[in-house]
Design a protein around this motif. Structure first.
Motif, PDB file in Angstrom:
ATOM      1  N   ASP A  18       1.195  -2.878 -10.555  1.00 40.14           N
ATOM      2  CA  ASP A  18       1.387  -4.012  -9.655  1.00 40.14           C
ATOM      3  C   ASP A  18       1.592  -3.513  -8.230  1.00 40.14           C
ATOM      4  OD1 ASP A  18       3.713  -2.779 -10.516  1.00 40.14           O
ATOM      5  OD2 ASP A  18       4.952  -4.567 -10.323  1.00 40.14           O
ATOM      6  N   GLY A  19       1.507  -4.442  -7.268  1.00 37.48           N
ATOM      7  CA  GLY A  19       1.764  -4.084  -5.876  1.00 37.48           C
ATOM      8  C   GLY A  19       3.219  -3.695  -5.710  1.00 37.48           C
ATOM      9  N   SER A  20       3.474  -2.485  -5.278  1.00 36.10           N
ATOM     10  CA  SER A  20       4.816  -1.912  -5.419  1.00 36.10           C
ATOM     11  C   SER A  20       5.272  -1.152  -4.184  1.00 36.10           C
ATOM     12  CB  SER A  20       4.816  -0.975  -6.633  1.00 36.10           C
ATOM     13  OG  SER A  20       5.851  -0.034  -6.565  1.00 36.10           O
ATOM     14  N   GLY A  21       6.492  -1.467  -3.730  1.00 38.16           N
ATOM     15  CA  GLY A  21       7.099  -0.684  -2.665  1.00 38.16           C
ATOM     16  C   GLY A  21       7.425   0.721  -3.121  1.00 38.16           C
ATOM     17  N   THR A  22       7.776   0.881  -4.402  1.00 38.78           N
ATOM     18  CA  THR A  22       8.031   2.216  -4.949  1.00 38.78           C
ATOM     19  C   THR A  22       6.778   3.065  -4.847  1.00 38.78           C
ATOM     20  OG1 THR A  22       9.591   1.224  -6.511  1.00 38.78           O
ATOM     21  CG2 THR A  22       8.909   3.477  -6.958  1.00 38.78           C
ATOM     22  N   THR A  23       5.622   2.469  -5.159  1.00 41.19           N
ATOM     23  CA  THR A  23       4.343   3.170  -5.027  1.00 41.19           C
ATOM     24  C   THR A  23       4.081   3.528  -3.570  1.00 41.19           C
ATOM     25  OG1 THR A  23       3.409   2.041  -6.954  1.00 41.19           O
ATOM     26  CG2 THR A  23       1.847   3.001  -5.396  1.00 41.19           C
ATOM     27  N   ALA A  24       4.390   2.596  -2.663  1.00 40.85           N
ATOM     28  CA  ALA A  24       4.173   2.853  -1.238  1.00 40.85           C
ATOM     29  C   ALA A  24       5.000   4.041  -0.756  1.00 40.85           C
ATOM     30  CB  ALA A  24       4.513   1.606  -0.426  1.00 40.85           C
ATOM     31  N   VAL A  25       6.265   4.097  -1.172  1.00 35.83           N
ATOM     32  CA  VAL A  25       7.137   5.217  -0.783  1.00 35.83           C
ATOM     33  C   VAL A  25       6.602   6.529  -1.359  1.00 35.83           C
ATOM     34  CG1 VAL A  25       9.450   6.213  -1.034  1.00 35.83           C
ATOM     35  CG2 VAL A  25       9.187   3.758  -0.606  1.00 35.83           C
TER      36      VAL A  25
END
Length: 350
Positions: free
Chosen positions: A171-178
């Motif tokens: 899913d679209g994820s801030g964790t992934t972005a970091v």
């Protein structure tokens, strides 16, 4: 029936009617109390859940709810008006900001670590991994745990001849972005490929939320993935010591995250708190650290705006920040908190 009995019966009926009316008014007042709904970051979901529970014990006038659906979905719901605030570990993009009905404030409410968690049987110590090696693992370039590059970093371990299964967010994820922002800083192969959503290599496994990725890791020997620190500790998952810019292999902790945020007040003010903590050059800093932000409008209707403002201010209090520390999040530096409180105080209530 004598006069005294009639008076007694009448009084009894009067009291029943009065209590019924009072109960009705109480019900109306309870239903009229504002309900504040937030959604977004699963990275921050545990601390929002705890904060809301604690705050409602202090102030029962408002019902607060938060749903961890991923930073991207939370921002989308904020823009659509279906939630009152969003939780995100990645700042809102300029494209999304242009869709907002007023400026969206990024209030830093806590800090945390994204850890490289793994399920490799038989190891005696936590794995030591460098940025370039992590980058290769997550683009499919390193396929087995006994690869020479991993073995070189862990000379005291007999690494198993075991295939690596990479677990990622679906899913679209801030964790992934970091996490991918960090990869793009330490590996040229990742430049331009980072963000909330990523085209992972064929053969990797995807799951929704930090909890979903933690589940994939725990269920698959040989698996490796990235999750917020609390999800690793709660699920008793091992996580790697990651090499920082000072060539130190650092364990993720509230302390090592706090080091990454030292001395950033000026930059925080200049960038309206939208600053990165990844790949810090400070001694002792954990290199995959991040703020998590509460995204709120700078202009809001009075009733809901007052409730959101009250909660946001309390979240930045010493009490709430100590609670964050107790569940493996790092408190926001005091100087940045002071500036954030000033920004909250300037919200316009219509």
């Amino acid at each position: 029936m004598n006069l005294t009995s009639r008076i007694g019966v009448g009084m009894h009926r009067f009291l029943i009617t009065l209590l019924t009316v009072l109960g009705l008014f109480s019900s109306i007042n309870a239903s009229a109390a504002p309900s504040i709904n937030g959604a977004g970051s699963t990275f921050a979901e545990p601390i929002y859940t705890r904060w809301m529970s604690d705050f409602q014990k202090k102030d029962g006038t408002t019902q607060y709810n938060y749903q961890g659906i991923g930073s991207g979905a939370g921002i989308r719901q904020l823009l659509e008006g279906t939630v009152d605030f969003a939780g995100s570990d990645d700042p809102m993009s300029e494209k999304d900001a242009a869709k907002a009905k007023s400026e969206v404030l990024h209030i830093p409410v806590a800090m945390g670590a994204v850890v490289v968690s793994y399920n490799v049987p038989g190891l005696k110590k936590p794995l030591r991994l460098s940025g370039p090696v992590i980058a290769k693992i997550f683009n499919g370039g390193i396929k087995k745990w006994n690869d020479a590059e991993i073995a070189k970093l862990n000379p005291s371990e007999k690494m198993p001849d075991l295939a690596i299964t990479v677990a990622t967010r679906a899913d679209g994820s801030g964790t992934t972005a970091v996490f991918t922002e960090y990869l793009a800083k330490v590996s040229p192969d990742w430049v331009g490929k980072n963000g909330k959503t990523v085209n992972w290599f064929i053969g990797s496994l995807g799951a929704k939320g930090n909890a979903g990725v933690a589940g994939l890791i725990s269920q698959n020997p040989g698996a490796v993935g990235y999750v917020e620190l609390l999800y690793a500790t709660e699920n008793k998952l091992a996580f790697a010591l990651v090499e920082n810019k000072k060539n130190q292999f650092v364990e993720a902790s509230a302390k090592s995250v706090m080091v990454a945020a030292e001395g950033l007040q000026k930059e925080a003010l200049e960038k309206k708190f939208k600053i990165s903590l990844t790949d810090s050059d400070r001694k002792g800093a954990y290199p995959i650290s991040s703020f998590t932000w509460m995204l709120i409008y700078s202009q809001m209707p009075k009733e809901k705006g007052q409730a959101i403002e009250k909660f946001a201010k309390w979240v930045l209090s010493e009490e709430a920040q100590k609670t964050a520390l107790s569940v493996h999040y790092a408190p926001v530096p005091k100087d940045i908190r002071a500036a954030a409180l000033k920004a909250i105080g300037e919200i316009k209530l219509n």
